[in-house]
Design a protein around this motif. Structure first.
Motif, PDB file in Angstrom:
ATOM      1  N   LYS A  86      78.587 -20.221  34.789  1.00 36.27           N
ATOM      2  CA  LYS A  86      77.616 -19.637  35.716  1.00 36.27           C
ATOM      3  C   LYS A  86      77.576 -20.494  36.969  1.00 36.27           C
ATOM      4  CE  LYS A  86      74.527 -18.118  31.960  1.00 36.27           C
ATOM      5  NZ  LYS A  86      73.177 -18.322  31.369  1.00 36.27           N
ATOM      6  N   ASP A  87      77.860 -19.873  38.104  1.00 41.51           N
ATOM      7  CA  ASP A  87      77.848 -20.594  39.383  1.00 41.51           C
ATOM      8  C   ASP A  87      78.719 -21.851  39.342  1.00 41.51           C
ATOM      9  OD1 ASP A  87      76.017 -18.712  40.434  1.00 41.51           O
ATOM     10  OD2 ASP A  87      74.335 -19.816  39.557  1.00 41.51           O
ATOM     11  N   GLY A  88      79.846 -21.753  38.636  1.00 40.36           N
ATOM     12  CA  GLY A  88      80.780 -22.862  38.579  1.00 40.36           C
ATOM     13  C   GLY A  88      80.444 -23.935  37.565  1.00 40.36           C
ATOM     14  N   ILE A  89      79.354 -23.781  36.800  1.00 43.03           N
ATOM     15  CA  ILE A  89      78.929 -24.755  35.803  1.00 43.03           C
ATOM     16  C   ILE A  89      79.186 -24.190  34.414  1.00 43.03           C
ATOM     17  CG2 ILE A  89      77.046 -26.200  34.949  1.00 43.03           C
ATOM     18  CD1 ILE A  89      77.806 -26.780  37.837  1.00 43.03           C
ATOM     19  N   SER A  90      79.747 -25.004  33.526  1.00 41.59           N
ATOM     20  CA  SER A  90      79.998 -24.573  32.148  1.00 41.59           C
ATOM     21  C   SER A  90      78.765 -24.769  31.280  1.00 41.59           C
ATOM     22  CB  SER A  90      81.165 -25.375  31.547  1.00 41.59           C
ATOM     23  OG  SER A  90      82.371 -25.048  32.187  1.00 41.59           O
ATOM     24  N   TYR A  91      78.486 -23.760  30.433  1.00 39.39           N
ATOM     25  CA  TYR A  91      77.392 -23.829  29.458  1.00 39.39           C
ATOM     26  C   TYR A  91      77.955 -23.480  28.087  1.00 39.39           C
ATOM     27  CZ  TYR A  91      74.359 -23.835  33.566  1.00 39.39           C
ATOM     28  OH  TYR A  91      73.763 -24.149  34.762  1.00 39.39           O
ATOM     29  N   PHE A  92      77.484 -24.207  27.078  1.00 35.88           N
ATOM     30  CA  PHE A  92      78.045 -24.083  25.742  1.00 35.88           C
ATOM     31  C   PHE A  92      77.022 -23.512  24.758  1.00 35.88           C
ATOM     32  CE2 PHE A  92      80.415 -27.220  28.024  1.00 35.88           C
ATOM     33  CZ  PHE A  92      81.728 -27.039  27.616  1.00 35.88           C
ATOM     34  N   GLY A  93      77.545 -22.692  23.831  1.00 34.32           N
ATOM     35  CA  GLY A  93      76.739 -22.117  22.766  1.00 34.32           C
ATOM     36  C   GLY A  93      77.617 -21.912  21.542  1.00 34.32           C
ATOM     37  N   TYR A  94      77.185 -21.010  20.627  1.00 34.50           N
ATOM     38  CA  TYR A  94      77.907 -20.850  19.362  1.00 34.50           C
ATOM     39  C   TYR A  94      77.911 -19.393  18.915  1.00 34.50           C
ATOM     40  CZ  TYR A  94      77.164 -25.924  19.042  1.00 34.50           C
ATOM     41  OH  TYR A  94      77.130 -27.273  19.299  1.00 34.50           O
ATOM     42  N   ILE A  95      78.998 -19.027  18.204  1.00 36.91           N
ATOM     43  CA  ILE A  95      79.072 -17.747  17.504  1.00 36.91           C
ATOM     44  C   ILE A  95      79.139 -18.025  16.008  1.00 36.91           C
ATOM     45  CG2 ILE A  95      80.175 -16.454  19.374  1.00 36.91           C
ATOM     46  CD1 ILE A  95      82.865 -16.868  17.917  1.00 36.91           C
ATOM     47  N   ASP A  96      78.835 -16.973  15.198  1.00 40.77           N
ATOM     48  CA  ASP A  96      78.995 -17.097  13.749  1.00 40.77           C
ATOM     49  C   ASP A  96      80.325 -16.482  13.327  1.00 40.77           C
ATOM     50  OD1 ASP A  96      78.630 -14.331  13.712  1.00 40.77           O
ATOM     51  OD2 ASP A  96      76.610 -14.434  12.879  1.00 40.77           O
ATOM     52  N   THR A  97      80.576 -16.425  12.035  1.00 40.99           N
ATOM     53  CA  THR A  97      81.880 -15.989  11.534  1.00 40.99           C
ATOM     54  C   THR A  97      82.117 -14.486  11.694  1.00 40.99           C
ATOM     55  OG1 THR A  97      80.922 -15.881   9.306  1.00 40.99           O
ATOM     56  CG2 THR A  97      82.138 -17.886   9.891  1.00 40.99           C
ATOM     57  N   SER A  98      81.129 -13.752  12.177  1.00 40.34           N
ATOM     58  CA  SER A  98      81.338 -12.335  12.497  1.00 40.34           C
ATOM     59  C   SER A  98      81.664 -12.150  13.974  1.00 40.34           C
ATOM     60  CB  SER A  98      80.094 -11.512  12.132  1.00 40.34           C
ATOM     61  OG  SER A  98      79.027 -11.797  13.026  1.00 40.34           O
ATOM     62  N   GLY A  99      81.599 -13.244  14.739  1.00 45.08           N
ATOM     63  CA  GLY A  99      81.830 -13.175  16.179  1.00 45.08           C
ATOM     64  C   GLY A  99      80.570 -12.939  16.980  1.00 45.08           C
ATOM     65  N   LYS A 100      79.434 -12.893  16.295  1.00 41.24           N
ATOM     66  CA  LYS A 100      78.149 -12.656  16.974  1.00 41.24           C
ATOM     67  C   LYS A 100      77.637 -13.959  17.601  1.00 41.24           C
ATOM     68  CE  LYS A 100      73.341 -11.368  16.045  1.00 41.24           C
ATOM     69  NZ  LYS A 100      72.370 -11.039  14.970  1.00 41.24           N
ATOM     70  N   GLU A 101      77.153 -13.855  18.836  1.00 46.67           N
ATOM     71  CA  GLU A 101      76.547 -15.015  19.491  1.00 46.67           C
ATOM     72  C   GLU A 101      75.220 -15.316  18.811  1.00 46.67           C
ATOM     73  OE1 GLU A 101      74.167 -15.497  23.519  1.00 46.67           O
ATOM     74  OE2 GLU A 101      76.318 -15.206  23.948  1.00 46.67           O
TER      75      GLU A 101
END
Length: 203
Positions: A86-101
């Motif tokens: 977003k606006d050139g900045i990286s942000y990190f999160g996670y998905i589960d084994t179904s591919g859902k955020e």
């Protein structure tokens, strides 16, 4: 008549034969982690199960991890890192084994889960006032090294003092580094520039 019987037999058997599945033109196939392996095609990754079936389709937001076998996305504690910009900045999160955020990309950096917890850089926004001439808020940003659980809830602070940061792509070209390491179920360690170590126990 015998020929007719053979044809009938083949027609009868065909529905019970399983069709083979082939994944072509793959650039990389990782070892399995938690019964899933990542496969690369171009700049995208998918995940397959032990039958070779794609269970998470090709996507470009998964984050690779450095292992003894190579650098590739993987699941740990049922979570895989993802990254959005977003606006050139990286942000990190996670998905589960179904591919859902399951944990929204919001951290300035993040590690894989281990024993149900992950080390992340939690961003904090502070409004110091208002620039009346410009009609804008005066905002400062800082971050803490913290532990989160698999739902994304804050479990504990690892760093006592926050790090100030300028949230602009010209200053923040790469994600800030995570200084703490997980060394046992409840222990986390950090080395400073002088070579001294800080040990934090989380009950």
């Amino acid at each position: 008549m015998a020929k007719f019987k053979w044809i009938s037999c083949i027609i009868f058997i065909l529905p019970f034969l399983s069709l083979s599945q082939t994944l072509d033109n793959l650039d990389y196939i990782s070892p399995f982690h938690e019964d899933l392996a990542s496969v690369q095609k171009g700049d995208k990754w998918a995940f397959i199960d032990r039958e070779g079936t794609i269970v998470i389709d090709y996507r470009s937001d998964v984050v690779g991890s450095l292992t003894d076998d190579g650098f590739y996305p993987l699941f740990s504690d049922g979570r895989c890192l993802i990254e959005i910009e977003k606006d050139g900045i990286s942000y990190f999160g996670y998905i589960d084994t179904s591919g859902k955020e399951v944990i929204e990309p919001q951290f300035l950096n993040a590690k894989n889960f281990n024993d149900g917890k992950a080390i992340v850089l939690q961003l904090v926004k502070e409004v110091a006032g208002e620039n009346k001439a410009l009609g804008k808020e005066v905002v400062y940003y800082k971050y803490f090294e913290v532990l989160i659980n698999k739902q994304g809830d804050l479990e504990a602070y690892l760093s006592k003092e926050p790090q100030n940061i300028i949230l602009d792509e010209s200053y923040l070209k790469n994600p800030p580094k995570i200084s703490f390491k997980h060394v046992s179920e409840s222990l986390y360690i950090k080395k400073n520039k002088s070579g001294k170590s800080t040990l934090v126990k989380i009950d």
